[in-house]
Design a protein around this motif. Structure first.
Motif: not given
Length: 557
Positions: A175-197
């Motif tokens: 989860l250090r580097e992920i991509v969010v917003g996949m799956g079309g317009k209803a799910n938001g904008f595609v962008r790179q994201d990540g998690f911290n503990i």
């Protein structure tokens, strides 16, 4: 030989209201989480903070951690128990364990042997839900950012400059580097994201540094989550999330009251890591411990180059605390490891390796003296330590100009720490603390980093990568250059290279980037390969943890 969890399961605990009663705390001031743990009410906290009584503050720290183990928390707990043995009223203040290390490397983090905090299973597994509250507050803000963009982005948030990450209280490298917003317009904008503990979240740092609920809200509002297209910061307050986040953290702000195996009171609250955050329990818990007892015994994470430095330069500065003594925990085994002995051979007497590795302790002693606070060394005894090795270490401490005591609290509980407690009281009664942070926060960011690198790590200098230079310029542009610095560095070495053990010389510290924690009120300098989301080891402790058909928990250390 009984395991830690077996010892804890055989403990004769008192109902937590009885522990509170001995401290002068009524049942009306407790919020019960079962029979053996409770939170202190907001009303009690307000009343206690107004009291003029203030016990002496003792910080327990250690040499750099090794696979051999140092026993810092065990010593902290044992020292608290030993103070009771000699008729002193002490209250312990500790951090809460993170589920990441519990399921990853440690398998438990509430002390060890006959110096543990109980109920050990509850403390290591969810406890009173503080970690979940911090996680939820952090992720509410993350969700609000993406929702704001999806709903039209009135704040003109630059998708390329979103700083706020989601968090999880578990080691998960995927989860250090992920991509969010996949799956079309209803799910938001595609962008790179990540998690911290979770323990690396700025929300954790804020909770531990906030003085009260109003300060918490104000600090949360200052969090910088992104930049807009004009290059100006976008804050949590701009998204109007600070109120809801404060509500989620309302109960998490209240310290948790538990007890040791010998019924010594202990406050556990907050738990930032010291290698990627500031590594100390909450200011509220520490101040309450000083109000509740004649002695407040607390600890800071990892070695003194990390946790103690941040305790002294960040926490004490923010809270106006003045420690009366510093206890440095060392073991013969760990110092032999620093002298080049493999983990498998640490039980064998090896004075030559001990002579090579003792420089690690020497530097920590020298460093702590720079703060003007009296130092005491606790030699945490292991049963395979030879008399010659122990005597050598005691002699070196005399040579370094500090008192030392052999501690056997792991095997004997409070009784095994009586010598340590008596020497501590002797120091507290006869030597004044002249505490002062090691740097002036009004210095430039580079000057402060340089002082820490030179005076604490023993580095020859600091190298700044391009990203770090850019970040410093931006932080100073925003007016945050006069804040304390929180160094994110490997815990295994004075340097930023975990392989350089002992007392390394002739090295430089490389700062690759800096992050502004405007709500917490400090700047985080990232060095080496330090990461804010650890991974699980090859054989996670979780593989050994289980619950039997009769409800007995096994494998928690």
């Amino acid at each position: 030989m009984l395991t830690d969890i077996q010892i804890a399961q055989r403990a004769e605990m008192k109902p937590i209201n009885k522990i509170a009663e001995e401290l002068g705390i009524s049942e009306e001031d407790l919020e019960f989480y079962g029979k053996y743990k409770a939170k202190l009410s907001a009303d009690y906290i307000k009343k206690a903070m107004k009291s003029k009584k203030e016990g002496k503050l003792i910080l327990v720290t250690a040499i750099n951690p090794t696979p051999a183990g140092e026993g810092k928390t065990t010593t902290t707990v044992g020292l608290g128990q030993a103070m009771a043995k000699i008729g002193k009223k002490a209250v312990i203040a500790l951090r809460e364990p993170s589920m990441g290390p519990v399921m990853g490397v440690k398998g438990g983090a509430a002390g060890g042997g006959y110096s543990q905090v109980v109920p050990m299973e509850d403390i290591n597994l969810h406890f009173t839900g503080d970690m979940h509250a911090i996680t939820s507050a952090n992720n509410l803000l993350a969700a609000a950012i993406d929702n704001h963009i999806h709903q039209g982005n009135a704040l003109n948030i630059d998708l390329r400059q979103i700083l706020w990450k989601r968090c999880l209280d578990m080691n998960d490298r995927a989860l250090r580097e992920i991509v969010v917003g996949m799956g079309g317009k209803a799910n938001g904008f595609v962008r790179q994201d990540g998690f911290n503990i979770t323990v690396a979240s700025e929300v954790m740092a804020i909770l531990c540094l906030a003085s009260d609920i109003d300060d918490l809200r104000e600090r949360l509002g200052r969090i910088i989550v992104a930049y807009n297209y004009s290059g100006d910061p976008v804050t949590c307050a701009d998204l109007k999330m600070e109120g809801a986040m404060t509500l989620l953290l309302r109960d998490a702000m209240k310290p948790n009251l538990v007890q040791t195996l010998e019924n010594t009171p202990c406050l556990m609250h907050g738990g930032p890591f010291a290698n990627i955050a500031h590594g100390c329990n909450s200011i509220i818990a520490t101040k309450l411990a000083m109000k509740m007892g004649d002695y407040a015994i607390t600890e800071a994470g990892f070695g003194a180059d990390l946790g103690a430095e941040k305790f002294l330069d960040i926490k004490c500065r923010v809270a106006g605390l003045k420690p009366s003594a510093i206890v440095i925990v060392a073991t013969v085994r760990a110092l032999k490891y620093n002298g080049g002995v493999n983990k498998e051979n640490l039980g064998e007497e090896n004075l030559e390796a001990l002579k090579k590795g003792v420089g690690n302790l020497e530097r920590h002693i020298t460093n702590m003296k720079k703060y003007g606070v009296p130092v005491l060394v606790a030699i945490n005894h292991f049963y395979k330590d030879s008399d010659e090795e122990i005597e050598f270490l005691l002699e070196k401490c005399r040579e370094y100009g500090v008192s030392a005591a052999v501690s056997r609290v792991f095997a004997e509980g409070g009784k095994g720490g009586i010598e340590l407690a008596e020497k501590l009281v002797e120091i507290l009664d006869n030597v004044d603390s002249d505490f002062s942070p090691i740097y002036d926060e009004k210095l430039s960011i580079k000057e402060k980093i340089g002082i820490i690198a030179r005076e604490i790590y023993g580095a020859d200098g600091v190298v700044y990568q391009a990203a770090a230079e850019k970040a410093i310029a931006n932080i100073e542009r925003l007016g945050y250059g006069k804040t304390p610095v929180c160094m994110a560095k490997t815990q295994y070495s004075f340097s930023d290279n975990p392989a350089l053990l002992g007392k390394p010389e002739g090295f430089e510290i490389t700062v690759r980037d800096l992050r502004l924690s405007a709500g917490a009120g400090f700047v985080v300098a990232l060095t080496g390969d330090i990461m804010t989301m650890p991974g699980l080891p090859k054989e996670p402790a979780a593989e050994r943890i289980d619950i039997l058909p009769n409800g007995e928990i096994v494998g928690l250390f």
